[in-house]
Design an enzyme around this catalytic site. Sequence first.
Site, mmCIF file in Angstrom:
data_model
loop_
_atom_site.group_PDB
_atom_site.id
_atom_site.type_symbol
_atom_site.label_atom_id
_atom_site.label_comp_id
_atom_site.label_asym_id
_atom_site.label_seq_id
_atom_site.Cartn_x
_atom_site.Cartn_y
_atom_site.Cartn_z
ATOM 1 C CE LYS A 109 3.494 4.013 -2.204
ATOM 2 N NZ LYS A 109 4.949 4.006 -2.219
ATOM 3 C CG ASP B 254 -0.179 2.164 2.760
ATOM 4 O OD1 ASP B 254 -0.993 3.013 2.352
ATOM 5 O OD2 ASP B 254 1.046 2.383 2.845
ATOM 6 C CG ASP C 98 1.575 5.676 0.295
ATOM 7 O OD1 ASP C 98 1.220 4.671 0.954
ATOM 8 O OD2 ASP C 98 2.725 6.152 0.347
ATOM 9 N NE ARG C 99 3.450 0.255 0.193
ATOM 10 C CZ ARG C 99 4.377 -0.660 0.370
ATOM 11 N NH1 ARG C 99 4.034 -1.900 0.655
ATOM 12 N NH2 ARG C 99 5.651 -0.350 0.273
ATOM 13 C CB THR D 152 12.666 3.428 0.217
ATOM 14 O OG1 THR D 152 13.630 2.404 0.335
ATOM 15 C CG2 THR D 152 12.111 3.425 -1.193
ATOM 16 C CG ASP E 237 1.341 6.221 4.140
ATOM 17 O OD1 ASP E 237 1.135 5.044 3.830
ATOM 18 O OD2 ASP E 237 2.218 6.919 3.599
ATOM 19 C CE LYS F 188 5.228 9.204 4.094
ATOM 20 N NZ LYS F 188 4.530 8.430 3.041
ATOM 21 C CB SER G 87 4.448 3.565 4.756
ATOM 22 O OG SER G 87 3.747 3.081 3.646
ATOM 23 C CG HIS G 88 4.187 -0.747 4.093
ATOM 24 N ND1 HIS G 88 4.749 0.356 3.490
ATOM 25 C CD2 HIS G 88 5.149 -1.676 4.179
ATOM 26 C CE1 HIS G 88 6.013 0.078 3.199
ATOM 27 N NE2 HIS G 88 6.275 -1.126 3.609
ATOM 28 N NE ARG H 247 8.735 3.856 6.470
ATOM 29 C CZ ARG H 247 8.113 3.296 5.450
ATOM 30 N NH1 ARG H 247 8.059 1.992 5.357
ATOM 31 N NH2 ARG H 247 7.565 4.040 4.519
ATOM 32 C CD GLU I 274 7.565 2.581 -6.237
ATOM 33 O OE1 GLU I 274 8.710 2.110 -6.219
ATOM 34 O OE2 GLU I 274 7.070 3.208 -5.294
HETATM 35 C C1 G1P Z 1 9.086 -0.218 -0.489
HETATM 36 C C2 G1P Z 1 8.658 -0.522 -1.910
HETATM 37 C C3 G1P Z 1 8.801 0.722 -2.772
HETATM 38 C C4 G1P Z 1 8.013 1.862 -2.155
HETATM 39 C C5 G1P Z 1 8.418 2.070 -0.704
HETATM 40 C C6 G1P Z 1 7.541 3.100 -0.009
HETATM 41 O O1 G1P Z 1 10.439 0.162 -0.472
HETATM 42 O O2 G1P Z 1 9.398 -1.587 -2.443
HETATM 43 O O3 G1P Z 1 8.363 0.434 -4.068
HETATM 44 O O4 G1P Z 1 8.216 3.057 -2.871
HETATM 45 O O5 G1P Z 1 8.300 0.839 0.014
HETATM 46 O O6 G1P Z 1 6.192 2.734 -0.006
HETATM 47 P P1 G1P Z 1 11.637 -0.858 -0.077
HETATM 48 O O7 G1P Z 1 11.285 -1.411 1.282
HETATM 49 O O8 G1P Z 1 11.594 -1.941 -1.107
HETATM 50 O O9 G1P Z 1 12.879 -0.041 -0.123
HETATM 51 ZN ZN ZN Z 2 2.284 3.957 2.477
#
Ligand code: G1P
Ligand code: ZN
Length: 545
Positions: free
Chosen positions: A378, A279, A283-284, A20, A281, A128, A115-116, A24, A365
Amino acid sequence: MASIKNVHIDHPFTDQKPGTSGLRKSTKQFLGDHYLETFIEAILISLNNVEGSTLIVGGDGRYGNDSAIKKIIKICCAHKVGTIIVPQKGLLSTPAASDLIRTYSAIGGIILSASHNPGGRDGDFGVKLNVSNGGPAPETVTEKIYKCTQALTSYQFLDVDIPSLDSEGSFDIYRTKLKVIDGVKRYVSLMEDIFDFDQIGEYVKNDFSIIFDAMNAVTGPYAKEIFVNRLGLSDTSLLNSNPLPDFGHLHPDPNLTYAKELADLLLDQKKYSFGAACDGDGDRNMILGKGCFINPSDSLAVITANTSLVPGYKNGISGVARSMPTSMAVDVVAKELDIPCYETPTGWKFFGNLLDSGKITICGEESFGTGSNHVREKDGLWAVLFWLQILAQKKCSVIDLIRNHWMQFGRNYYTRHDYEAISSEVAYQIYEDLKSRLNELIGSHFASGVIIKADNYSYTDPIDRSISDNQGLRMILDNGSRVILRLSGTGTKGSTLRLYFEKYVKSQNDLFLDPQVALGDLIFGIDKLLNIKNRTKMDVPTVIT
Ligand code: G1P
Ligand code: ZN
């Protein structure tokens, strides 16, 4: 004398398929011989014509950040990239990266982040790629990179010492210029262009106690500059503001489970008027008020309803977009504002074309992501400032703001249940089970309604007409309620099953229930249908949003 070295590897890596949000994997996997290098080589090959171009490189500061940046610089030098821009200490949030790409007309940016996901030697690492519009690489590009990795048996790098990235400076390395810049300054000036810092500063200093949790991740330095140096708050308004390679063992995902310290301060101890977290990086974002949690889908709706209060959007907004599983609260606002509202698959990359074509200004989102056309990602701190600007203008509490919103627009009760890191076999069984029954479900009773639509969501991009299939299984009821099931594309261990529940209520008597109660029949209904608790052997989900 620096020389270009060619490295041959025996077998191509076959598992470098971006998910997504980038590639990773565990940190250990990325530390394996040639693993990072081949992926970077594939990126540079797939970008075409990197010679002479500008590239942004940085990351969220997790374990391996600095050494990965230096490896990337060496590979870029071998490919004769013209200019590489790296923020000081290699620290770069995802939204700031997006802005730098746009500011410097770069061909793209390589952001080192998972990311998170937790960091450290035992955590995760990620790469990324963002392209020249500043947004995540679209699927056509990530597919190209993946294909390339599958056949790649060599990469090249410039064998040279890379200078320290600790302070600003400009260096000539072979045919490449390396610029180490102050990344915070540029991002903060972008925020100052959008928001009225004086007004927010007055409000938070005098009437309103706030606390921001950077979760020991990348937003710390940006938050210090914004909240302390510009808005005039004291250092004590920041929690966990020093980026650490293992995020101080925190799981840098701003939700009620992982940002527990912050949640306790606001929800149990009711110590502050406003709390927020970002988070790994940056963005959240998570927004909290005294005794109140703002669901991210509601946050998107509130932001959309109040753009006229923020200087950067005072000329109006063209439209909005949300990912498919995000609640339809924003649709209700868009209808009222008479602007278009688009539905896209999960993942920020799907907003890129809509933003670039000017069809939308704001998007978001349910996964704690909100943003606008100021960048192509984001943006956590942007969302926090947006909320503060609304509150400073309205001079009200968070809970009053959200309650008034529901009273005006009705409430889209919403929750997401995550079953994290379960066995992939079980996750696929549950997913395939629902997928195979979609057709027969249409017309049947479910919870307090009848299923009128059950499908596997497919999206046709309105701009380039590209089609993205298999974007989540959804059941839509005659009363507008929705239940959606997806498998995560960002996890690195086993599989993560996500269940999303939504129900719209307009009656003023039913607006203030606990969402788990209001959505109880849908939650019960899906467990009955798919036997999730039994199959996962989990009584409760890992994370409830
Ligand atoms: C998750 C979130 C999605 C977001 C992505 C990256 O992806 O659900 O909305 O864009 O992290 O931050 P998922 O693990 O659901 O594929
Ligand atoms: Zn992130």
